[in-house]
Scaffold this active site. Sequence first.
Site, mmCIF file in Angstrom:
data_model
loop_
_atom_site.group_PDB
_atom_site.id
_atom_site.type_symbol
_atom_site.label_atom_id
_atom_site.label_comp_id
_atom_site.label_asym_id
_atom_site.label_seq_id
_atom_site.Cartn_x
_atom_site.Cartn_y
_atom_site.Cartn_z
ATOM 1 N N ASP A 205 54.625 14.100 -4.402
ATOM 2 C CA ASP A 205 53.433 13.374 -4.707
ATOM 3 C C ASP A 205 53.755 12.271 -5.671
ATOM 4 O OD1 ASP A 205 50.497 12.727 -5.193
ATOM 5 O OD2 ASP A 205 50.824 14.085 -7.118
ATOM 6 N N ARG A 206 53.031 11.192 -5.961
ATOM 7 C CA ARG A 206 53.354 10.149 -6.697
ATOM 8 C C ARG A 206 52.506 10.423 -8.071
ATOM 9 N NH1 ARG A 206 51.503 3.701 -6.973
ATOM 10 N NH2 ARG A 206 50.067 4.845 -8.121
ATOM 11 N N ASP A 207 51.508 10.090 -8.436
ATOM 12 C CA ASP A 207 50.838 10.070 -9.647
ATOM 13 C C ASP A 207 50.790 11.572 -10.356
ATOM 14 O OD1 ASP A 207 49.872 7.190 -9.542
ATOM 15 O OD2 ASP A 207 48.803 7.862 -7.997
ATOM 16 N N THR B 134 51.065 9.985 -1.109
ATOM 17 C CA THR B 134 50.210 9.908 -2.053
ATOM 18 C C THR B 134 48.826 9.295 -1.628
ATOM 19 O OG1 THR B 134 49.876 8.232 -4.066
ATOM 20 C CG2 THR B 134 51.286 7.784 -2.240
ATOM 21 N N ASN B 135 47.768 10.191 -2.322
ATOM 22 C CA ASN B 135 46.521 9.575 -1.972
ATOM 23 C C ASN B 135 46.256 8.422 -2.973
ATOM 24 O OD1 ASN B 135 45.507 11.681 -0.278
ATOM 25 N ND2 ASN B 135 44.193 12.849 -2.111
ATOM 26 N N GLN B 136 45.617 7.394 -2.396
ATOM 27 C CA GLN B 136 45.746 5.989 -3.167
ATOM 28 C C GLN B 136 44.185 5.581 -2.870
ATOM 29 O OE1 GLN B 136 47.245 4.665 -5.432
ATOM 30 N NE2 GLN B 136 48.874 6.190 -5.275
ATOM 31 N N SER B 137 43.178 6.325 -3.303
ATOM 32 C CA SER B 137 41.853 5.819 -3.383
ATOM 33 C C SER B 137 41.379 4.734 -4.222
ATOM 34 C CB SER B 137 40.728 7.196 -3.560
ATOM 35 O OG SER B 137 40.713 7.219 -4.888
ATOM 36 N N ARG C 21 44.331 12.084 4.051
ATOM 37 C CA ARG C 21 43.996 12.097 2.608
ATOM 38 C C ARG C 21 44.136 13.623 2.356
ATOM 39 N NH1 ARG C 21 41.703 10.356 -2.126
ATOM 40 N NH2 ARG C 21 40.277 11.675 -3.142
ATOM 41 N N LYS C 22 44.898 14.104 1.401
ATOM 42 C CA LYS C 22 45.137 15.134 0.914
ATOM 43 C C LYS C 22 43.737 15.773 0.151
ATOM 44 C CE LYS C 22 48.834 13.862 -1.850
ATOM 45 N NZ LYS C 22 49.765 13.614 -2.690
ATOM 46 N N ASP D 243 51.018 17.654 -8.286
ATOM 47 C CA ASP D 243 50.387 18.183 -9.784
ATOM 48 C C ASP D 243 49.049 18.717 -9.382
ATOM 49 O OD1 ASP D 243 49.561 15.620 -9.171
ATOM 50 O OD2 ASP D 243 49.138 15.385 -11.200
#
Length: 410
Positions: free
Chosen positions: A251-253, A293-296, A350-351, A376
């Site tokens: 995951d990214r963030d 990564t989700n990027q909403s 989207r996770k 995370d």
Amino acid sequence: MTTQRSSTIRQAAVLVGGLGTRLGPLTANTPKPLLPCGDRPFLAWVLRELCRFGVEEALLLTGHLGEKVEEALPAIVATLPKPMRVICAREPVQAGTGGALYHARALLAERFLLCNGDSWLDTNLAHMLAAAASDPAEIAGRMLLRRLPDASRYGVAELEGDRIAGFLERPTPGSPGTINAGVYLLGRAVLDAITPVCSLERDVLPGLAAAGRLRGTVAEGYFIDIGIPADFERAQTEIPAKLHRRALFLDRDGVINHDHGYVGSRDRFEFIQGAKDAVRRAVDAGWHVFIVTNQSGIARGLYSEAEFAALMEWVADEMRAAGATIDDLRYAPTHPEAKLAAYRREHLWRKPGPGMLLDLIDHWQLDPTRCLMVGDQPTDLAAAEAAGVAAYLFPGGDLDAFVSPRLTIT
Ligand SMILES: [Mg+2]
């Protein structure tokens, strides 16, 4: 003077014009790099590896049977997990390894990789990319060197630090040495030393070394050259086994960078402690590393897809500068309550949906049981579970310390 450059090299020139005489009838009508290895031409494996390290364009230096390479291109490109522009430059005469570069000079980038289409050293190329980024301007190139416990079958490179002082004849049996692995990172300055027909190894590199303009990166790893029948036979099983890698999904963030909320610009991108070390460790150990990564923030109109892509290019370059690489990336820009109508929908990517992982598994032909996800959030674990991938919840702290004991899949 030391000039810090980008650690990303977008172009690789690949030598595919050799005669392949030692393989006899196998190469009577087929250039050596096109010989099948497992389910695809050997060259397709080489290009697949190059694209992991940021190469976006392959310039195939063709000669003998060059038309066969051109015919095979669409099928080769179709095997690649990422888009790559593949073009051919055909030498007008048998020009040698240096001459092949000479005849392609109009198409070569300011800095480019050069490798053989019929051999491969399985190693983390990012170490060479990182080292070259801080090479002084007068350095014409870097070569990848392979350390052998007994180098007596080969000429060896003599190193002073990482400067190549010269090339020596075969050492006595049992003597260790560093030998040419056939992968180079060159600047266009090298073209000044090249004539229309010449050998890079014999006619060009010794002069550059004598002038102090050549450096080396010593690497270890599995090496294969399909130039002789026994090794070509061995490659049939060994290459697919080696290059169908294990994969680490990150995951990214909150994993790679601190989650400051909708991070869409460099000034807000703060690497987690140990993030680059964790990625380097995985790549060194032969794993793919992917970001999912989700990027909403895109759906919310906080930053555009172009801004996100530019940020991730920078992240990828920062990784390579640390000797790591991100093989590929998937992001989910949608959100069911998006501000921007174009992104307002449910989406499997989207996770907790598994779509991003499944898409990477498909493109990179991964075995989910040989993959690992670190996230995370519970949604990261749910996405991994739905894709059949084992996952761990990262509680914060040092990512390398967290990841390193978990890279246990064989
Ligand atoms: Mg997260």
